[in-house]
Structures are given as C-alpha cells and as structure tokens.
Design a protein around this motif. Structure first.
Motif: not given
Length: 328
Positions: A94-95, A98-99, A269, A278, A293, A295-299
C-alpha cells in the motif's frame, strides 16, 4: 528518534516501569497499576514473548528468521509465512503504491550495496554497474501472496526495519489492553504508543528530538493519548564521501539515498505500525512531496527541515489536533 518521556508522579496507585534490550536497541513500558492489575514481572514476560516472536519472524540480522530464510530463496519460489508477515507485506505494498515506488520493503540489496545492510561490507558509493545490477533485485511488484505463502518472481530481499518496531508496539499495546492495563506508554526502539493518563491524571508527554548527531535536544513536547508516534531521520546513520553526506534512507525508485533538506519527520497516528511506515515514507519523499502527501492523506506530521540558518519547523493541523497542541 525520540528524546524521551517526561515522567510524572501521582498518589495512590503505583507507576510501574519495565524495560530491556530488543532488536539491537531497547524497549520500555510504563503503566499505572491499579488493584488486581498484573505485576511488572508478568507484564515483562508477556511483552518479551511478543518481542522475541517479532525478532524470530522479521529480523534481518539472524539467518534463521522467517524473513531471512525467504530472502535466501532464489527467484520463482514461495515460502509459508506467519500472518503477521503477510500483514506487513500488504501494508508495504500500500505504501509503495501510494509513493509511486519510492517506499519499498525490498530495499535490502541496496542497503547492503551502500554499506548499511546486515550483509554490508563497507560504506561507500557504488559504481554505476553495481547499482544497476542490484536495482534488478528491488521492487515490491516482484512479491505476491498466495494463500499463506509469500512468493517472489525475482531474487528480491525483504527488509521490515521501517515497520517491524511499530508492529511490535501495536501488538504490545493490544496485549496491555487485554490484561486490563489502559494507562500506559509502550516504546520499542523509539517507536511508541501511549494511552490514558499518568498517575497524577496528566497526559503522557513525549519529547521530540532535534535532528543533531552530537547531542540530544528536545525540539518540541507533545501530549499523546491513544496514538502511536514515530520519528524518522537521516542524522544518525550516514557516511561522508568526497564532502557529501549519504544517509541510510533510500528512495527505491532511484536506488540512492535521499538527498533533500528534510532532516526528520514525526508522524502521529492511531496505529504505531502506520506511524512507523509513514514517517519513513514522508522522509523519503522530502519536504515538498512529503508535505503534499501528508496533507492529501490527512496525516499528522511534524517536519524538521535544514536551512542555512539552522532548522525550520513545519507542522500541519492534523498533527496539532492529534498531539493536543503545543504543550511547552
């Protein structure tokens, strides 16, 4: 990566502490013990069972671990794996996706080539031919899960160092909760999770370390309740060659250590496992791509960026909300 826990004191029930060596570093558990809750030695026994199991499954520094036996397999082979390893493989995939391949669990050949891995010979910049050859054995897309087996179609080698400790902390936290312990701070190799309150009713407070390799200085103090916290940085494990700094954090997409100005990233998290992965991912992506990243994924992320005048701090609203705002 964390400077430490700022301890508090209270009255009535006791504050218990245990700790010891693990994964080439240390672990520590602090918890509030009420009547009928387990004694420290019972907690120690359960925690060390978990840590021993994680080490047996995921250590790249012991030849009999599950992951190293898999790493020794040639291409086009499969191996039965514990559910925990398959879970981490899925998280890594998954990571990676996404990267766009910058984060990758199959970087161990690169780590060894550059001098940072368990089979490294010396820290040096490799020649172009050696780098090109090793990059043929890196890529999460060469892994697949078939039932309870992990398979590979190239001679890739998996390295869980970016998420194994976070997984261990989550597993320890779940065990503490199952034992009736709901006010605790659990830490392993710098990854941690805190829940509830200290003895005096105040929150657990964590000191985030300034990214310096000469001394430990607290950059920021945060309050944590119910979250995992992980810091990744490039300031402890690196080498210098021809006046240039090469860190142990790799962009698998390029096959080289990161070279941007982002010195460290702290992520908060609900899962220590995800905070662990992350924080590494954001450090790899750097100050601009990593920020976008997050900001987009609310991290919730806390960036420490190198500048000509020292360090620049950049933190987002998600981090401020989850950490209770600045406490000191």
């Amino acid at each position: 990566m964390l400077a430490g826990v700022l301890a508090g004191c209270g009255n009535g029930d006791s504050m218990e502490s245990i700790g010891g060596p693990t994964m080439g570093s240390t672990y520590s558990i602090k918890y509030v013990r009420h009547a009928n809750l387990p004694a420290p030695e019972q907690v120690r026994s359960e925690v060390e069972k978990i840590l021993a199991e994680v080490d047996k499954q995921m250590s790249t520094y012991r030849s009999d671990s599950d992951v190293e036996r898999f790493n020794d397999l040639p291409a086009n082979r499969c191996q039965k794996m514990p559910a925990s390893i398959l879970k981490l493989i899925r998280v890594g995939e998954q990571l990676s996706e996404q990267s766009e391949g910058s984060y990758d669990l199959t970087v161990e050949p690169l780590l060894n080539l550059w001098g940072f891995g368990p089979r490294a010979r010396e820290e040096k910049v490799p020649n172009a031919q050696a780098l090109a050859e090793v990059r043929q054995r890196v890529g999460y897309q060469h892994l697949r899960i078939e039932g309870d087996q992990l398979c590979k179609d190239a001679a890739v080698e998996v390295d869980f160092n970016s998420i194994a400790a976070g997984y261990a902390v989550d597993t320890i936290a779940a065990k503490l909760d199952a034992m009736g312990i709901h006010n605790y701070l659990a830490e392993a190799t710098g990854e941690l999770k805190a829940a509830g309150k200290k003895l005096d009713g105040s929150p657990w407070r964590i000191a985030l370390e300034q990214p310096r390799d000469d001394q430990q200085v607290a950059e920021r103090i945060i309050a944590v309740d119910g979250y995992g916290v992980s810091t990744s940085g490039d300031y402890r494990n690196y080498f210098l060659q021809d006046g240039r700094r090469y860190s142990h954090t790799f962009d698998a997409h390029t096959g080289t250590p990161v070279s941007h100005t982002l010195a460290s990233v702290t992520v908060i998290h609900p899962s220590a496992l995800m905070a662990d992965g992350l924080s590494t991912l954001l450090l790899i992506l750097g100050p601009e791509r990593g920020w976008d990243y997050a900001e987009t994924h609310n991290i919730g992320a806390f960036f420490v960026i190198r500048a000509d005048t020292g360090f620049v701090i950049r933190t987002n609203q998600a981090f401020e909300r989850l950490s209770g705002g600045k406490t000191e």
